[in-house]
Structure formats: structure tokens, C-alpha cells
Design an enzyme around this catalytic site. Structure first.
Site, mmCIF file in Angstrom:
data_model
loop_
_atom_site.group_PDB
_atom_site.id
_atom_site.type_symbol
_atom_site.label_atom_id
_atom_site.label_comp_id
_atom_site.label_asym_id
_atom_site.label_seq_id
_atom_site.Cartn_x
_atom_site.Cartn_y
_atom_site.Cartn_z
ATOM 1 N N PHE A 62 0.859 -1.187 0.000
ATOM 2 C CA PHE A 62 0.000 0.000 0.000
ATOM 3 C C PHE A 62 0.887 1.225 0.000
ATOM 4 O O PHE A 62 1.530 1.545 0.992
ATOM 5 C CB PHE A 62 -0.954 0.045 1.198
ATOM 6 C CG PHE A 62 -1.871 1.232 1.131
ATOM 7 C CD1 PHE A 62 -3.004 1.183 0.345
ATOM 8 C CD2 PHE A 62 -1.573 2.407 1.802
ATOM 9 C CE1 PHE A 62 -3.840 2.295 0.237
ATOM 10 C CE2 PHE A 62 -2.395 3.521 1.701
ATOM 11 C CZ PHE A 62 -3.535 3.459 0.918
ATOM 12 N N ASP B 240 9.580 3.007 1.631
ATOM 13 C CA ASP B 240 8.379 3.772 1.969
ATOM 14 C C ASP B 240 8.172 3.664 3.477
ATOM 15 O O ASP B 240 7.614 2.689 3.973
ATOM 16 C CB ASP B 240 7.184 3.212 1.202
ATOM 17 C CG ASP B 240 5.880 3.951 1.512
ATOM 18 O OD1 ASP B 240 5.842 4.694 2.511
ATOM 19 O OD2 ASP B 240 4.897 3.767 0.772
ATOM 20 N N LYS C 265 2.920 11.409 6.786
ATOM 21 C CA LYS C 265 2.134 11.206 7.999
ATOM 22 C C LYS C 265 2.719 11.921 9.214
ATOM 23 O O LYS C 265 2.493 13.102 9.398
ATOM 24 C CB LYS C 265 1.920 9.714 8.250
ATOM 25 C CG LYS C 265 1.022 9.067 7.189
ATOM 26 C CD LYS C 265 0.521 7.724 7.622
ATOM 27 C CE LYS C 265 -0.293 7.035 6.524
ATOM 28 N NZ LYS C 265 -1.534 7.742 6.166
#
Length: 403
Positions: free
Chosen positions: A144, A229, A258
Site C-alpha cells: 500500500f 516507503d 504522515k
């Protein structure tokens, strides 16, 4: 006539006027502080999700709010048409935190992944010498990395992918954790391997020991970039600044987001060497809001907080406690598996007990907020500032729901 609550009215309006691209739990949050949120009716809930790791430092963190307020009084946006007085410090400090040389700031995690993809391709053509139009990036199944059209092109999640074609070419998918499959996929046209050090959305999947180190060795020997990531796994979540550090691995490129914005503003970035990010020339990539003064001010405070090591240590120590307690629950027959690292866990619920969604709803009724993924799995990722007492309070309620 039955009267409706403020929560019910708000949820009904959202259902009517917003696209149904999410299926949130039926709670309407009005205020939040630390690890706790309060809904519009005044009910309090322990936040055990932390905005999918965007709120690593908790709700309303005083240092971050003060940094944002101070910057709001000065300047919030210049665009990249001009320099501003927070930009150089942000790039310098973030590069140093990562042990790199250059930063390319964006806003959201998906934008940062897109930037990493573009960067790897450009590096492949300009530096590695891959023939034009043939650059390939190897990724893992169950990944994801975001929801843009290019990113869903290499997703194996049909819910995220279906009906969004035609898909962007240039990617090869291999099983996560399978080093032999990865090695077989790398060829002369491969410019990068893009991986999550721990797969979050897939259910907090931790790769086999030695996998990340093997990826690092393989990519280095084959002249391929290793892109990590760390949007969810990075910035303290796993007990280290970066999840790659658990195997003493330093990738060629970090993708961050984030928690970099402290749950205050969206901030993301790609961090790499001069050789890699130096391929860009003015006009080839950008963002009006990327690296804006407000974002830089908040992110600089995040970096300063991480430099103390306090939050990484809390995640490591409380994470050990979390996994010990979850391990005890796994022995009761209603939990099939527990995975994770630091203050991050995926808990596979025995389907006979209920779906992940149903367990999340039962926990919400007891004052604990988590979120499900992939049917029978719930994710636990509280803010790193949570107290041990509050963590135990939440785990007790999870145990009661699973009993």
C-alpha cells in the site's frame, strides 16, 4: 417520535453529501488531547489508531501546536516561486536526520511516492543509462503506497484497483519477503525496488529476518535504487527512527509523510543523495504547497523531538509490553496471529468470533478506537505518548471483547 443525536445527524449528513470512499466507525469526534478523543456527545475514547501513524506525537501536542501558531502569525505560504526563512532549515535538518544530502518536499504520502517513482525513472535514464521508456520498478504484493492512478496500477488489492484502468506500465510485482523472487525480477532495465519495511495496510506484516538486508545487498550489487516507503513505519513508530534500522539498513531513498506533519498539517518528502535528487532541473517537478512555511515550521519541531530519542525509546519499551500482552491474548483461541514491531500491531481475529469491523465496533462501544483491514484483522497503533496505564486500559477492553 424518536429524537436523533448530534452524532446521528452528522453521520447522516456525511452519508448524504460526501462520497462513500471510506467506511468510518460511527463516532463523531469533536475534541482530542494526547491519546484521547471526545465525541460531540461528550463520550471519551482511547485512540489506538493515531491517524494511521500520522499522530505519533498525540493529539494537540503542545510543542507542535505552539510551533504552528507562531508560524501562522508570520507567513503560511509563499509557493516555491520565492524562498522563505524556514525552508533551508527544514531541508537541512531532515536530510541530517536521514543521513542524506537532499530533500524534495511534497504534501501527502501518495505525492511523495509518485515523486519517488519519477525520481527513480529519471535517475535510471540520466545516471544508470537505461534506454528511454524502459525503466522498471520492482514492488511487493500486498503493498500500500497510496491511491493515485499510477500507484494503484501496481497494487494487488482489487478494492483499491478495480475500475481505475488503464493502468500505468513499468512495474513488476513479486511476493513480499521472497528475496529469490526479487532477485529474479531485477534486470538491466530495473531502476528501483520500492518496498515498505513493514506493510501496514496489509495487516502490519513484518518481513522475514534478513530480508531488508538482503534487499540492500542485492540492489547495491545490481546498481538499483532501494526506496523505503517509511510513511507509516518511520519517525519512531517501531522503536527506531526508521524501521529499516532494525536490520542496520540505509536505503538510497526514504519516502516520508504522515507523522512528519505531526497530525497538524500534511507534510511529506523524498530524501536521498545529491546523485539521485540532483537529476531535477527547474520546472520538471513541483508543488505549490510543498515545503510551505507552516509545514516546515511544524516538521522542524517534529525533527527536533525525534532527535531526543525519547519517542523512539517509548515506542520500543511500550511496544515490548504491547506485544507481550497481545501474545497472551493469542493463546486464548480467538486470535489467530499477532504481528508487528514497536507500538504497532496487526491482530488476526478468529473469523468465528467476528469480522475485524465487528470487533472494532465492539471496542468502540467500550471506549477504544481501532480500525480493521482485510476482513478479520485489526490494527493497533496508539500515539507514542500514550501512558502504560492507558495502554493497559485499552488492552483490557480488547481482552474482554475477545473473551
Amino acid at each position: 417520535m424518536t429524537s436523533t443525536t448530534s452524532s446521528e445527524r452528522s453521520i447522516a449528513a456525511a452519508e448524504q453529501h460526501s462520497a462513500h470512499n471510506y467506511h468510518p466507525l460511527p463516532v463523531v469526534v469533536a475534541t482530542a488531547d494526547g491519546a484521547w478523543m471526545t465525541d460531540v456527545e461528550g463520550r471519551r475514547y482511547l485512540d489506538m489508531l493515531a491517524g494511521y501513524s500520522a499522530l505519533n506525537f498525540g493529539h494537540g501536542n503542545r510543542r507542535l501546536i505552539d510551533a504552528a501558531k507562531a508560524q501562522l502569525e508570520r507567513v503560511t505560504l509563499t509557493s516555491r516561486a520565492f524562498h522563505h526563512d524556514r525552508f533551508a532549515d527544514f531541508c537541512t535538518e531532515l536530510a541530517a536526520l536521514c543521513g542524506k544530502e537532499m530533500v524534495l518536499p511534497m504534501n501527502t504520502g501518495a505525492e511523495a511516492v509518485e515523486t519517488a517513482v519519477k525520481t527513480a525513472r529519471k535517475w535510471g535514464y540520466r545516471v544508470k543509462g537505461v534506454p528511454d521508456g524502459r525503466a522498471k520498478i520492482v514492488v511487493a504484493d500486498n503493498n500500500f503506497h497510496g491511491r493515485t492512478t499510477t500507484i494503484v496500477s501496481f497494487s494487488t488489492d482489487e478494492e483499491a484497483r478495480a475500475d481505475f484502468g488503464p493502468y500505468t506500465p513499468g512495474f513488476e510485482i513479486v511476493p513480499y519477503g521472497d528475496l529469490a523472487a526479487l532477485e529474479a525480477a531485477v534486470d538491466d532495465d530495473t531502476v528501483a525496488v520500492l518496498l515498505e519495511p513493514i506493510q501496514g495496510e496489509a495487516g502490519v506484516l513484518v518481513p522475514p529476518p534478513g530480508y531488508l538486508a538482503g534487499v540492500r545487498e542485492l540492489t547495491r550489487s545490481r546498481g538499483v535504487l532501494f526506496i523505503a516507503d517509511e510513511i507509516q513505519s518511520g519517525l519512531g513508530r517501531t522503536g527506531r527512527t526508521f524501521a529499516c534500522e532494525h536490520e542496520d539498513v540505509v536505503p538510497d531513498m526514504y519516502v516520508l509523510g504522515k507523522a512528519l506533519g505531526g497530525g497538524v498539517v500534511p507534510v511529506s518528502a523524498v530524501v536521498a543523495s545529491h546523485e539521485i535528487l540532483g537529476v531535477y532541473r527547474p520546472g520538471e517537478h513541483g508543488s505549490t504547497f510543498g515545503g510551505n512555511p507552516l509545514a516546515c515550521a511544524v516538521a522542524l519541531e517534529v525533527i527536533a523531538m525525534l532527535r531526543t530519542g525519547e519517542y523512539q525509546q517509548r515506542a520500543a519499551e511500550l511496544g515490548d509490553h504491547l506485544h507481550r500482552e497481545l501474545g497472551l491474548l493469542a493463546g486464548g483461541g480467538n486470535v489467530d496471529a499477532v504481528r508487528g514491531r514497536g507500538l504497532w500491531a496487526g491482530v488476526d481475529i478468529n473469523p468465528a468470533l467476528g469480522t475485524g469491523r465487528r470487533i472494532s465496533e465492539k471496542l468502540m462501544a467500550r471506549g477504544v478506537l481501532v480500525k480493521d483491514t482485510h476482513g478479520s484483522t485489526i490494527r493497533i497503533a496508539p500515539p507514542l505518548v500514550i501512558s502504560k496505564e492507558d495502554l493497559d486500559w485499552g488492552l483490557e477492553r480488547l481482552g474482554a471483547v475477545l473473551a
